[in-house]
Motif scaffolding. Structure first.
Motif, PDB file in Angstrom:
ATOM      1  N   VAL A 211       4.143 -40.041  77.846  1.00 30.52           N
ATOM      2  CA  VAL A 211       3.408 -39.320  78.898  1.00 30.52           C
ATOM      3  C   VAL A 211       4.093 -38.053  79.395  1.00 30.52           C
ATOM      4  O   VAL A 211       3.500 -37.323  80.195  1.00 30.52           O
ATOM      5  CB  VAL A 211       3.129 -40.236  80.110  1.00 30.52           C
ATOM      6  CG1 VAL A 211       2.407 -41.497  79.684  1.00 30.52           C
ATOM      7  CG2 VAL A 211       4.410 -40.588  80.863  1.00 30.52           C
ATOM      8  N   ARG A 212       5.311 -37.754  78.965  1.00 28.02           N
ATOM      9  CA  ARG A 212       6.036 -36.624  79.548  1.00 28.02           C
ATOM     10  C   ARG A 212       5.382 -35.282  79.242  1.00 28.02           C
ATOM     11  O   ARG A 212       5.378 -34.369  80.077  1.00 28.02           O
ATOM     12  CB  ARG A 212       7.487 -36.617  79.040  1.00 28.02           C
ATOM     13  CG  ARG A 212       8.379 -35.563  79.684  1.00 28.02           C
ATOM     14  CD  ARG A 212       8.621 -35.903  81.132  1.00 28.02           C
ATOM     15  NE  ARG A 212       9.626 -35.045  81.756  1.00 28.02           N
ATOM     16  CZ  ARG A 212       9.367 -33.866  82.328  1.00 28.02           C
ATOM     17  NH1 ARG A 212       8.139 -33.403  82.338  1.00 28.02           N
ATOM     18  NH2 ARG A 212      10.338 -33.162  82.872  1.00 28.02           N
ATOM     19  N   SER A 213       4.830 -35.128  78.056  1.00 28.39           N
ATOM     20  CA  SER A 213       4.252 -33.845  77.656  1.00 28.39           C
ATOM     21  C   SER A 213       2.813 -33.733  78.143  1.00 28.39           C
ATOM     22  O   SER A 213       2.031 -34.682  78.016  1.00 28.39           O
ATOM     23  CB  SER A 213       4.287 -33.703  76.132  1.00 28.39           C
ATOM     24  OG  SER A 213       3.617 -32.535  75.726  1.00 28.39           O
ATOM     25  N   PRO A 214       2.412 -32.570  78.705  1.00 24.83           N
ATOM     26  CA  PRO A 214       1.017 -32.418  79.143  1.00 24.83           C
ATOM     27  C   PRO A 214       0.022 -32.437  77.989  1.00 24.83           C
ATOM     28  O   PRO A 214      -1.146 -32.768  78.176  1.00 24.83           O
ATOM     29  CB  PRO A 214       1.012 -31.065  79.865  1.00 24.83           C
ATOM     30  CG  PRO A 214       2.209 -30.336  79.342  1.00 24.83           C
ATOM     31  CD  PRO A 214       3.233 -31.376  79.025  1.00 24.83           C
ATOM     32  N   VAL A 215       0.480 -32.084  76.793  1.00 22.16           N
ATOM     33  CA  VAL A 215      -0.348 -32.196  75.588  1.00 22.16           C
ATOM     34  C   VAL A 215       0.391 -33.117  74.626  1.00 22.16           C
ATOM     35  O   VAL A 215       1.568 -32.912  74.326  1.00 22.16           O
ATOM     36  CB  VAL A 215      -0.605 -30.826  74.938  1.00 22.16           C
ATOM     37  CG1 VAL A 215      -1.457 -30.991  73.682  1.00 22.16           C
ATOM     38  CG2 VAL A 215      -1.276 -29.878  75.917  1.00 22.16           C
ATOM     39  N   HIS A 216      -0.294 -34.129  74.147  1.00 22.81           N
ATOM     40  CA  HIS A 216       0.372 -35.219  73.426  1.00 22.81           C
ATOM     41  C   HIS A 216      -0.484 -35.641  72.251  1.00 22.81           C
ATOM     42  O   HIS A 216      -1.721 -35.666  72.336  1.00 22.81           O
ATOM     43  CB  HIS A 216       0.564 -36.388  74.398  1.00 22.81           C
ATOM     44  CG  HIS A 216       1.262 -37.577  73.826  1.00 22.81           C
ATOM     45  ND1 HIS A 216       2.575 -37.562  73.416  1.00 22.81           N
ATOM     46  CD2 HIS A 216       0.821 -38.854  73.591  1.00 22.81           C
ATOM     47  CE1 HIS A 216       2.921 -38.759  72.962  1.00 22.81           C
ATOM     48  NE2 HIS A 216       1.873 -39.553  73.060  1.00 22.81           N
ATOM     49  N   VAL A 217       0.151 -35.967  71.144  1.00 27.32           N
ATOM     50  CA  VAL A 217      -0.548 -36.524  69.993  1.00 27.32           C
ATOM     51  C   VAL A 217      -0.051 -37.945  69.791  1.00 27.32           C
ATOM     52  O   VAL A 217       1.151 -38.213  69.865  1.00 27.32           O
ATOM     53  CB  VAL A 217      -0.331 -35.658  68.731  1.00 27.32           C
ATOM     54  CG1 VAL A 217       1.139 -35.529  68.368  1.00 27.32           C
ATOM     55  CG2 VAL A 217      -1.148 -36.189  67.564  1.00 27.32           C
ATOM     56  N   GLN A 218      -0.977 -38.885  69.568  1.00 21.90           N
ATOM     57  CA  GLN A 218      -0.592 -40.291  69.470  1.00 21.90           C
ATOM     58  C   GLN A 218      -1.443 -41.013  68.442  1.00 21.90           C
ATOM     59  O   GLN A 218      -2.487 -40.522  67.996  1.00 21.90           O
ATOM     60  CB  GLN A 218      -0.713 -40.973  70.837  1.00 21.90           C
ATOM     61  CG  GLN A 218      -2.106 -40.979  71.433  1.00 21.90           C
ATOM     62  CD  GLN A 218      -2.119 -41.530  72.857  1.00 21.90           C
ATOM     63  OE1 GLN A 218      -1.337 -41.124  73.704  1.00 21.90           O
ATOM     64  NE2 GLN A 218      -3.040 -42.457  73.119  1.00 21.90           N
ATOM     65  N   LEU A 219      -0.968 -42.200  68.088  1.00 22.08           N
ATOM     66  CA  LEU A 219      -1.619 -43.023  67.069  1.00 22.08           C
ATOM     67  C   LEU A 219      -2.189 -44.270  67.713  1.00 22.08           C
ATOM     68  O   LEU A 219      -1.477 -45.000  68.414  1.00 22.08           O
ATOM     69  CB  LEU A 219      -0.597 -43.413  65.992  1.00 22.08           C
ATOM     70  CG  LEU A 219      -1.082 -44.314  64.854  1.00 22.08           C
ATOM     71  CD1 LEU A 219      -2.106 -43.583  63.997  1.00 22.08           C
ATOM     72  CD2 LEU A 219       0.106 -44.783  64.003  1.00 22.08           C
ATOM     73  N   ASN A 220      -3.470 -44.522  67.488  1.00 22.54           N
ATOM     74  CA  ASN A 220      -4.092 -45.749  67.949  1.00 22.54           C
ATOM     75  C   ASN A 220      -3.659 -46.878  67.015  1.00 22.54           C
ATOM     76  O   ASN A 220      -4.003 -46.870  65.832  1.00 22.54           O
ATOM     77  CB  ASN A 220      -5.622 -45.588  67.947  1.00 22.54           C
ATOM     78  CG  ASN A 220      -6.347 -46.799  68.500  1.00 22.54           C
ATOM     79  OD1 ASN A 220      -6.068 -47.933  68.121  1.00 22.54           O
ATOM     80  ND2 ASN A 220      -7.304 -46.560  69.386  1.00 22.54           N
ATOM     81  N   LEU A 221      -2.898 -47.827  67.527  1.00 22.83           N
ATOM     82  CA  LEU A 221      -2.318 -48.863  66.676  1.00 22.83           C
ATOM     83  C   LEU A 221      -3.316 -49.955  66.307  1.00 22.83           C
ATOM     84  O   LEU A 221      -2.960 -50.887  65.578  1.00 22.83           O
ATOM     85  CB  LEU A 221      -1.093 -49.468  67.350  1.00 22.83           C
ATOM     86  CG  LEU A 221       0.058 -48.486  67.607  1.00 22.83           C
ATOM     87  CD1 LEU A 221       1.272 -49.222  68.163  1.00 22.83           C
ATOM     88  CD2 LEU A 221       0.432 -47.716  66.356  1.00 22.83           C
ATOM     89  N   LYS A 222      -4.543 -49.846  66.769  1.00 20.27           N
ATOM     90  CA  LYS A 222      -5.590 -50.785  66.357  1.00 20.27           C
ATOM     91  C   LYS A 222      -6.459 -50.178  65.255  1.00 20.27           C
ATOM     92  O   LYS A 222      -6.748 -50.811  64.247  1.00 20.27           O
ATOM     93  CB  LYS A 222      -6.455 -51.189  67.548  1.00 20.27           C
ATOM     94  CG  LYS A 222      -7.527 -52.221  67.214  1.00 20.27           C
ATOM     95  CD  LYS A 222      -8.281 -52.667  68.451  1.00 20.27           C
ATOM     96  CE  LYS A 222      -9.357 -53.692  68.114  1.00 20.27           C
ATOM     97  NZ  LYS A 222      -8.777 -54.935  67.555  1.00 20.27           N
ATOM     98  N   THR A 223      -6.884 -48.914  65.464  1.00 21.52           N
ATOM     99  CA  THR A 223      -7.782 -48.263  64.505  1.00 21.52           C
ATOM    100  C   THR A 223      -7.049 -47.326  63.554  1.00 21.52           C
ATOM    101  O   THR A 223      -7.631 -46.880  62.568  1.00 21.52           O
ATOM    102  CB  THR A 223      -8.851 -47.461  65.254  1.00 21.52           C
ATOM    103  OG1 THR A 223      -8.220 -46.368  65.952  1.00 21.52           O
ATOM    104  CG2 THR A 223      -9.591 -48.337  66.260  1.00 21.52           C
ATOM    105  N   LEU A 224      -5.787 -46.969  63.882  1.00 18.80           N
ATOM    106  CA  LEU A 224      -4.983 -45.997  63.145  1.00 18.80           C
ATOM    107  C   LEU A 224      -5.575 -44.591  63.205  1.00 18.80           C
ATOM    108  O   LEU A 224      -5.281 -43.738  62.351  1.00 18.80           O
ATOM    109  CB  LEU A 224      -4.770 -46.435  61.694  1.00 18.80           C
ATOM    110  CG  LEU A 224      -4.046 -47.774  61.502  1.00 18.80           C
ATOM    111  CD1 LEU A 224      -3.746 -48.004  60.021  1.00 18.80           C
ATOM    112  CD2 LEU A 224      -2.768 -47.830  62.317  1.00 18.80           C
ATOM    113  N   ALA A 225      -6.396 -44.335  64.215  1.00 17.96           N
ATOM    114  CA  ALA A 225      -6.920 -42.989  64.433  1.00 17.96           C
ATOM    115  C   ALA A 225      -5.902 -42.167  65.211  1.00 17.96           C
ATOM    116  O   ALA A 225      -5.076 -42.697  65.966  1.00 17.96           O
ATOM    117  CB  ALA A 225      -8.244 -43.055  65.200  1.00 17.96           C
TER     118      ALA A 225
END
Length: 643
Positions: free
Chosen positions: A423-437
Motif C-alpha cells: 500500500v505504500r505507493s499511490p500507484v501499485h501493480v499487484q497479482l490476484n492470487l485467486k485468478t492470477l489476473a
C-alpha cells in the motif's frame, strides 16, 4: 474565547479571520498535510486615548489545518465513505491500543511521533484509537497532524465489558464523570485536522442499551455542542446481518487468524456467521477489524524470554484443536497459530525450523506474505466491495504474538514490510492470487493512460522459468483498481512444487517505470508450500555472498546509504534484511539502533543485481555504527558506516 480572572469570566468574540486561498490539509496518501499556527494574546488596556498596546498577560497558541470532510453511505458496498477536499479516500488503517501497558511513554512527543510514523511508513492513512483503550495525549494528535495520518477516535467503551459479552450495560459506574471526560476530550482534540470522526465505542450492541441511554444522549449532545459538523457513530460494528448504518460502521468484523492466501480475494475473507455459514454475501464495506497472528524478530524475543524459553518454539499446528500446546512464553503472550482453516501451517510451509531463531525468521516471511495479500485483496475490490479496512492491530502496548506490525522497542516485523509493499505507493501493480489476473491500483488524483504490465517468473537459480508476460491497460482512473482482461499469469508447468519468484513491473507508454512488485509463490492452485525449494536454499553451500558498503549521506550524521551487490551466480538472494547497529564491542545486550527507517527490507536479488537502501537512524547517531546484512540464504556480513 473565554477569559477568566479573579473577578469572573466572560466570552469575547473576535472578528473572523479570513485565509485567502489556504493550503489544504490532506492525508499523506493524497497530498501534503499543510498546517498553520494561530496565536491569541490577552493584553492589558489603558483608558488613555491612543495608548500603546499594554503588557501581554496571557497567550494561547494552536496548530490547525484547513480541510473539508463530508461522509455518506455508499449504496453499492453499504460502506461509509469519507470525502476529504472533494476526493473519496479509501481508508487503509490500523487499530491502536496504547503506547505502553504502564503508560511510560505518555509524555513523550518523540515516542508518539515515531509510532504514528510507523503507520505512515507502511502506507496506512488512518489510525483507529480503540474504545477498549484511552484517549491519547495531545502529542499523539500533533504527530498525526504533522504526518498526515487520520484519526478515528473512540470513547472508552467496548462490548467486552459493556454488557455484550461481559460486564454490565450500565458501565461505567459514574455516568456524570464519564461524560465530563467526554467533554474534556472533545475540547482537547477538536482542533486537530487529523481527527476524522468520533466513535462511541468498540463493538457495542444493542443500540437501545449500549451505550446506556443517558450516556448515548450525552455523547451525541457534547459532540453537537463542542465539535459541530464532526461525524459521530455510536459503535464500530453491531449485530451481524441486522445493521443500522447510523448506529455502527459495519454489521460484523473479523476474523482473527491466518488464511489461505487466495481467500483474501473472496468477499469478506475468512468471515463466518456464528452458525458456521460463510459470510461472503454480507455487505460489509467498512471493515473496522480484521486481524491475525504476529511474531517479533528473534532479537526482540530475546528481550522478554528467559534462557529456558529460548530453547523452545511452537511445533507444527501448535495451538490448534488437534495440535500440541504452544510453549509457555507464547501462550502467556497471547499466541495465535499461523495455521489456516485447512490446518496448513504457514511457518512450517518453509520447512521444519531447527531453533527459535529459525522459527522467528520463518514467521517473518509468513507474516510478510499474509499481510501483504490481505491489503492487496482489499485494494483489489476497492469501491466494489469495500470502502475501508482497518487491521487488528498494528501496535501493542506489550510484547505479543498476535496482531502487531512492530514491537514495543519499535523494531518492525515481516508483516510491516508486507503491508508497506502492498500500500505504500499511490500507484501499485499487484497479482490476484485467486485468478492470477494483474491489477493496477491508482490511489492518486490523476488518471493514467496507456500502461503496460510486465510479469517475469524466475526459478531459485535466477533463470527465467517462462517468457515474460506483457499486458496492456488503456486507462487507470483516480481512486480505482483496474484488472487487466487481456493477460493473466500462466504458472510454468515445469515448476512442479517448486517456489518461483514473480516480478511485476508497471510502465508508461514511454517505458518509464511507475511501480514494481514481487512475490515468492509455489503453485497458486495449491496451499503455499516452500519446503523443497526454500529448504534447499536455506541449507545450500555456499551461501550467497553480498558485497556491501555503507556511507553517511552528505550533511547528515543520521542518514546512510547502503550499496548491495549480489556477486554470486548460482542462486537468488532471498529475503535480504538489514540492521543498523552499534558495534558489539561498544554496547551490551541489544545492539540495534531503534527505531531505524529503511527504504526496503525482505527483498530479493537475482545473481548480478544490485540495490541501494537508505537508512535513517532514529537514536544514538553521533557514534560509529555498523550495518549487518543477512537473509534467508545469505552469508551474514557487517560493514562500518563510513563518513
Amino acid at each position: 474565547v473565554s477569559i477568566s480572572s479573579a473577578r469572573g469570566s466572560q466570552l469575547v468574540e473576535f472578528t473572523p479571520v479570513v485565509l485567502e486561498a489556504p493550503r489544504l490539509w490532506w492525508p499523506h496518501t493524497h497530498g501534503e498535510p499543510a498546517l498553520y499556527r494561530a496565536r491569541c494574546e490577552l493584553r492589558e488596556t489603558s483608558q488613555q486615548l491612543h495608548a500603546a498596546p499594554g503588557l501581554v498577560v496571557a497567550t494561547a497558541e494552536t496548530n490547525f489545518g484547513v480541510r473539508n470532510v463530508t461522509t455518506r453511505v455508499d449504496p453499492s458496498t453499504a460502506g461509509r465513505v469519507f470525502t476529504i477536499n472533494g476526493v473519496d479516500i479509501f481508508l487503509l488503517g490500523g487499530n491502536w491500543i496504547a503506547t505502553d501497558q504502564f503508560l511510560r511513554f505518555a509524555t513523550s512527543a518523540r515516542r508518539y511521533f515515531d509510532e504514528v510514523r510507523m503507520h505512515k511508513e507502511m502506507g496506512l492513512n488512518l489510525i483507529r484509537v480503540w474504545g477498549g483503550g484511552l484517549a491519547e495525549r495531545p502529542e499523539f494528535y500533533d504527530a498525526a497532524d504533522a504526518l498526515g495520518v487520520l484519526v478515528y477516535q473512540e470513547f472508552w467503551m467496548t462490548g467486552d465489558n459493556n454488557g455484550r459479552w461481559g460486564g454490565s450495560y450500565s458501565w461505567p459506574a459514574d455516568h456524570a464523570v464519564y461524560l465530563g471526560c467526554v467533554r474534556d476530550t472533545i475540547r482537547m482534540v477538536r482542533n486537530h485536522p487529523s481527527l476524522l470522526l468520533w466513535g462511541g465505542g468498540n463493538e457495542l450492541s444493542p443500540a437501545e442499551r449500549s451505550p446506556a441511554p443517558d450516556i448515548a444522549a450525552g455523547i451525541r449532545g457534547a459532540v453537537r455542542e463542542l465539535d459541530p459538523g464532526r461525524f459521530y457513530i455510536p459503535s464500530s460494528m453491531s449485530g451481524g446481518s441486522s445493521w443500522d448504518p447510523d448506529y455502527a460502521l459495519a454489521p460484523k468484523d473479523g476474523p482473527y487468524g491466518f488464511l489461505a492466501l487466495s481467500e483474501f480475494y473472496e468477499r469478506n475473507p475468512g468471515l463466518h456467521f456464528p452458525d458456521g455459514e460463510r459470510a461472503d454475501q454480507l455487505r460489509l464495506g467498512f471493515q473496522p477489524e480484521i486481524g491475525s497472528s504476529s511474531n517479533p524478530v528473534f532479537a526482540s524475543v530475546r528481550r522478554f524470554a528467559n534462557s529456558t524459553d529460548l530453547k523452545t518454539f511452537p511445533q507444527e499446528r501448535a495451538g490448534t484443536p488437534g495440535g500440541a500446546r504452544a510453549p509457555p512464553l507464547f501462550e502467556y503472550h497471547m499466541h495465535i497459530p499461523f495455521t489456516d482453516d485447512s490446518e496448513h501451517d504457514h511457518v512450517y510451509a518453509y520447512g521444519a525450523p531447527g531453533s527459535l531463531a529459525e522459527y522467528c525468521l520463518q514467521a517473518q516471511l509468513a507474516q510478510f506474505q499474509q499481510f501483504k495479500t490481505l491489503f492487496e485483496g482489499y485494494q483489489d475490490a476497492m469501491w466494489h466491495w469495500y470502502t475501508a479496512v482497518i487491521f487488528w492491530k498494528t501496535q501493542s502496548p506489550w510484547p505479543t504474538f498476535r496482531g502487531a506490525m512492530y514491537d514495543p522497542w519499535l523494531a518492525t516485523t515481516g508483516g510491516f514490510w508486507g503491508v508497506r509493499s502492498a500500500v505504500r505507493s499511490p500507484v501499485h501493480v499487484q497479482l490476484n492470487l485467486k485468478t492470477l489476473a494483474f491489477t493496477v491500483v491508482n490511489k492518486g488524483s490523476k488518471a493514467l493512460t496507456n500502461l503496460q504490465v510486465e510479469a517475469a517468473v524466475y526459478n531459485m537459480s535466477g533463470a527465467e522459468a517462462c517468457p515474460t508476460i506483457i499486458g496492456e491497460l488503456l486507462r487507470s482512473d483516480p481512486s480505482s483498481s483496474s484488472a487487466l482482461t487481456s493477460e493473466k499469469l500462466t504458472w510454468p508447468k515445469q515448476a512442479g512444487e517448486s517456489a518461483m519468484l514473480v516480478r511485476l513491473t508497471l510502465r508508461t507508454a514511454h517505458s518509464a517505470i511507475i511501480a514494481q512488485n514481487e512475490y515468492w509463490l509455489s503453485n497458486p492452485s495449491q496451499p503455499q508450500n516452500y519446503r523443497a525449494s526454500f529448504g534447499a536454499l536455506r541449507h545450500a553451500e555456499p551461501l550467497v555472498h553480498l558485497q556491501c558498503s555503507c556511507k553517511r549521506t552528505s550533511g547528515s550524521i543520521g542518514e546512510f546509504i547502503v550499496e548491495i551487490i549480489h556477486v554470486g551466480h548460482h542462486v537468488v538472494a532471498a529475503a535480504v534484511q538489514l540492521s543498523l547497529e552499534h558495534p558489539i564491542k561498544d554496547i551490551g545486550g541489544d545492539v540495534r539502533v531503534l527505531p531505524s527507517w529503511y527504504s526496503d527490507q525482505y527483498f530479493w536479488l537475482l545473481p548480478g543485481e544490485q540495490k541501494q537502501i537508505t537508512i535513517e537512524g532514529g537514536a544514538d547517531i553521533d557514534r560509529d555504527l555498523v550495518v549487518r546484512v543477512d537473509g534467508w540464504n545469505i552469508k551474514e556480513v557487517t560493514v562500518l558506516c563510513s563518513s
